[in-house]
Enzyme design. Structure first.
Site, short mmCIF file in Angstrom:
data_model
loop_
_atom_site.label_atom_id
_atom_site.label_comp_id
_atom_site.label_asym_id
_atom_site.label_seq_id
_atom_site.Cartn_x
_atom_site.Cartn_y
_atom_site.Cartn_z
N GLY A 93 43.08 35.35 38.04
CA GLY A 93 44.00 36.38 38.95
C GLY A 93 44.95 35.46 39.74
N ASN A 94 45.43 35.96 40.87
CA ASN A 94 46.31 35.41 41.59
C ASN A 94 46.31 36.06 43.14
OD1 ASN A 94 48.73 37.22 42.09
ND2 ASN A 94 48.84 36.86 39.75
N ARG A 95 46.83 35.48 44.09
CA ARG A 95 46.56 35.93 45.45
C ARG A 95 47.75 37.04 46.02
NH1 ARG A 95 46.75 30.77 48.87
NH2 ARG A 95 47.13 32.39 50.49
N SER A 96 48.35 37.66 45.05
CA SER A 96 49.44 38.46 45.21
C SER A 96 48.67 39.77 46.04
CB SER A 96 50.17 38.98 44.18
OG SER A 96 51.03 40.15 44.49
#
Ligand code: CTP
Length: 229
Positions: free
Chosen positions: A34-37
């Site tokens: 995943g990512n930090r958005s």
């Protein structure tokens, strides 16, 4: 945009689609890449467009707990491939499309049926496949008059400043407008404020002064409304 400021109703009768949040690419039944958005910028774009009279579809990948935006149709997705399908469907007949989602560039090649276990040996290699570039696909398939906006999170590095990278990305993606956010050092991700530049395919360049994500959303919709005529 401060609470109570009157917003123009210049998007009345328009249909717009906004993507938001970060995609999650499943590795096994309990893990993902995943990512930090947080999705905050995409939600602000959806809210402001609705306040300006647009019919809004928000295609939301994983986000922080942001509450349901009023008067917005929300479509929930998980992975980049799901986001792509949802965007393809939602953008048919739309006047404007804003890709604010943080799309994972890669996904695990295979989804393990069972949780991947340690077996005492070397960790298993992670094999990745390239995800489609949804923005490029939307630009390629866009309907006449449809305005397409991309986002770019850029850090300056030895090969250039964020704006330099942004210009190259605008050309590569082929969209009408690109919001370039300078990231790193705690900027842009998981924080309420945002800043950067709004680059146009027509060569225009607007500084987006630091301010709320709603204010930045307003500047984006100003530019979209001007292009919709
Ligand atoms: N984007 C997309 N599909 C992808 C990757 C990105 O639609 N597979 C969109 C994002 O929603 C954003 C824009 O493309 O609007 C730019 O995203 P960014 O991650 O900055 O671009 P990348 O193409 O991944 O470029 P980089 O090489 O800088 O990672």
């Amino acid at each position: 945009m401060e609470r109570g400021d009157a917003l123009p109703r210049d998007l009345a009768g328009r249909r717009v689609v906004v993507s938001a949040g970060g995609t999650r690419e499943a590795l096994d039944p309990v893990r993902y890449l995943g990512n930090r958005s947080s999705g905050r910028q995409g939600y602000a774009l959806a809210r402001v467009a609705a306040q300006r009279g647009a019919h809004v579809t928000l295609v939301a990948a994983h986000t922080a707990d942001l509450g349901e935006p009023a008067a917005v149709d929300v479509v929930r997705v998980g992975s980049a491939l799901e986001l792509r399908d949802a965007m393809r469907a939602a953008t048919k007949g739309a006047d404007a499309v804003v890709m604010a989602a943080a799309v994972a560039d890669f996904r695990p090649t295979a989804l393990a049926e069972h949780k991947i276990k340690k077996d005492g040996g070397d960790p298993p290699p992670l094999q990745l496949a390239l995800n489609p570039d949804i923005l490029v696909e939307l630009v390629a398939g866009r309907e006449p008059g449809q305005v397409v906006v991309g986002f770019a999170a850029e850090t300056g590095d030895e090969s250039g400043d964020p704006l330099h990278h942004g210009r190259a990305k605008l050309a590569r993606k082929g969209c009408d407008l690109l919001v370039v956010n300078a990231v790193g050092d705690g900027r842009a991700f998981e924080v309420p404020d945002n800043s950067g530049w709004l680059l146009g395919a027509d060569g225009s360049e607007q500084v987006l002064e630091p301010g709320s994500k709603a204010l930045l959303a307003s500047r984006v919709w100003d530019a979209v409304a001007a292009r919709l005529g």
